[in-house]
Design a protein around this motif. Structure first.
Motif, PDB file in Angstrom:
ATOM      1  N   PRO A  50      29.793 -16.393 -17.142  1.00  0.00           N
ATOM      2  CA  PRO A  50      28.770 -16.685 -16.141  1.00  0.00           C
ATOM      3  C   PRO A  50      28.859 -15.739 -14.949  1.00  0.00           C
ATOM      4  O   PRO A  50      29.919 -15.189 -14.644  1.00  0.00           O
ATOM      5  N   SER A  51      27.746 -15.567 -14.288  1.00  0.00           N
ATOM      6  CA  SER A  51      27.704 -14.791 -13.054  1.00  0.00           C
ATOM      7  C   SER A  51      26.646 -15.402 -12.147  1.00  0.00           C
ATOM      8  O   SER A  51      25.856 -16.246 -12.580  1.00  0.00           O
ATOM      9  N   LEU A  52      26.638 -14.967 -10.912  1.00  0.00           N
ATOM     10  CA  LEU A  52      25.690 -15.475  -9.924  1.00  0.00           C
ATOM     11  C   LEU A  52      24.860 -14.338  -9.361  1.00  0.00           C
ATOM     12  O   LEU A  52      25.375 -13.246  -9.120  1.00  0.00           O
ATOM     13  N   VAL A  53      23.590 -14.619  -9.134  1.00  0.00           N
ATOM     14  CA  VAL A  53      22.698 -13.691  -8.445  1.00  0.00           C
ATOM     15  C   VAL A  53      22.062 -14.459  -7.302  1.00  0.00           C
ATOM     16  O   VAL A  53      21.464 -15.517  -7.515  1.00  0.00           O
ATOM     17  N   LEU A  54      22.210 -13.930  -6.087  1.00  0.00           N
ATOM     18  CA  LEU A  54      21.634 -14.563  -4.908  1.00  0.00           C
ATOM     19  C   LEU A  54      20.520 -13.691  -4.364  1.00  0.00           C
ATOM     20  O   LEU A  54      20.624 -12.454  -4.359  1.00  0.00           O
ATOM     21  N   VAL A  55      19.449 -14.334  -3.908  1.00  0.00           N
ATOM     22  CA  VAL A  55      18.319 -13.639  -3.285  1.00  0.00           C
ATOM     23  C   VAL A  55      17.943 -14.398  -2.019  1.00  0.00           C
ATOM     24  O   VAL A  55      18.437 -15.500  -1.768  1.00  0.00           O
ATOM     25  N   GLY A  56      17.065 -13.828  -1.240  1.00  0.00           N
ATOM     26  CA  GLY A  56      16.520 -14.508  -0.069  1.00  0.00           C
ATOM     27  C   GLY A  56      17.572 -14.935   0.935  1.00  0.00           C
ATOM     28  O   GLY A  56      18.531 -14.211   1.214  1.00  0.00           O
ATOM     29  N   ARG A  57      17.402 -16.134   1.472  1.00  0.00           N
ATOM     30  CA  ARG A  57      18.316 -16.654   2.494  1.00  0.00           C
ATOM     31  C   ARG A  57      19.734 -16.775   1.957  1.00  0.00           C
ATOM     32  O   ARG A  57      20.699 -16.503   2.681  1.00  0.00           O
ATOM     33  N   ALA A  58      19.892 -17.173   0.699  1.00  0.00           N
ATOM     34  CA  ALA A  58      21.234 -17.291   0.112  1.00  0.00           C
ATOM     35  C   ALA A  58      21.948 -15.946   0.144  1.00  0.00           C
ATOM     36  O   ALA A  58      23.124 -15.857   0.503  1.00  0.00           O
ATOM     37  N   ALA A  59      21.243 -14.886  -0.213  1.00  0.00           N
ATOM     38  CA  ALA A  59      21.835 -13.543  -0.188  1.00  0.00           C
ATOM     39  C   ALA A  59      22.161 -13.127   1.246  1.00  0.00           C
ATOM     40  O   ALA A  59      23.203 -12.508   1.491  1.00  0.00           O
ATOM     41  N   ALA A  60      21.298 -13.474   2.186  1.00  0.00           N
ATOM     42  CA  ALA A  60      21.541 -13.129   3.589  1.00  0.00           C
ATOM     43  C   ALA A  60      22.775 -13.862   4.122  1.00  0.00           C
ATOM     44  O   ALA A  60      23.578 -13.279   4.857  1.00  0.00           O
ATOM     45  N   LEU A  61      22.937 -15.116   3.752  1.00  0.00           N
ATOM     46  CA  LEU A  61      24.121 -15.874   4.166  1.00  0.00           C
ATOM     47  C   LEU A  61      25.390 -15.244   3.588  1.00  0.00           C
ATOM     48  O   LEU A  61      26.400 -15.126   4.285  1.00  0.00           O
ATOM     49  N   ALA A  62      25.336 -14.856   2.321  1.00  0.00           N
ATOM     50  CA  ALA A  62      26.495 -14.227   1.688  1.00  0.00           C
ATOM     51  C   ALA A  62      26.822 -12.903   2.370  1.00  0.00           C
ATOM     52  O   ALA A  62      27.987 -12.602   2.651  1.00  0.00           O
ATOM     53  N   GLU A  63      25.803 -12.118   2.656  1.00  0.00           N
ATOM     54  CA  GLU A  63      26.018 -10.837   3.319  1.00  0.00           C
ATOM     55  C   GLU A  63      26.632 -11.037   4.704  1.00  0.00           C
ATOM     56  O   GLU A  63      27.573 -10.340   5.092  1.00  0.00           O
TER      57      GLU A  63
END
Length: 142
Positions: A98-111
């Motif tokens: 398994p792997s994860l791909v984040l976009v939008g707000r989720a990606a911004a929070l991770a960044e």
């Protein structure tokens, strides 16, 4: 070298920045799917639904993906209100990893948290689904 040698070499010297875990009751997920038809589209991406819905009873697959999404949001310190669940996608490689791909707000929070990539472990039985995630930084510790 073992089968994971290349993968672990990429992690040596990198810092785990955050960890999240979640446990979902499969019967509760089954009930939610039956009770709230729109839940599938509100919580899961098209690709996730395509993967889960090939089974007559997809509740285990949905439950473990929901657990992973919540684990990510816990790791980022926000809980379920932090980002749309469809902004976190659980993918499955042909071999099953398994792997994860984040976009939008989720990606911004991770960044903002300095997370460059994710480690993810998923498991489920007929009754429980568990996910554990770790956000890994990009920086070199050496």
């Amino acid at each position: 070298m073992g089968p994971h040698a290349e993968w672990t070499e990429v992690l040596v010297g990198r810092r785990v920045l955050c960890v999240g875990t979640d446990l979902v009751d499969v019967a509760d997920m089954r009930a939610a799917l039956a009770r709230q038809p729109r839940f599938r589209t509100k919580a899961f991406t098209d690709a996730e639904r395509a993967y889960c819905d090939v089974l007559d009873d997809p509740a285990e697959r949905y439950a473990v993906r929901f657990a992973a999404k919540e684990a990510v949001l816990k790791a980022l310190g926000t809980g379920l209100s932090g980002a749309a669940l469809t902004e976190i996608e659980v993918r499955r490689a042909p071999g099953g990893k398994p792997s994860l791909v984040l976009v939008g707000r989720a990606a911004a929070l991770a960044e903002a948290a300095g997370v460059h990539s994710w480690l993810v472990s998923l498991t489920h039985t007929a009754t429980r689904a568990h996910a554990m995630v770790a956000g890994v930084g990009a920086g070199d510790l050496r």
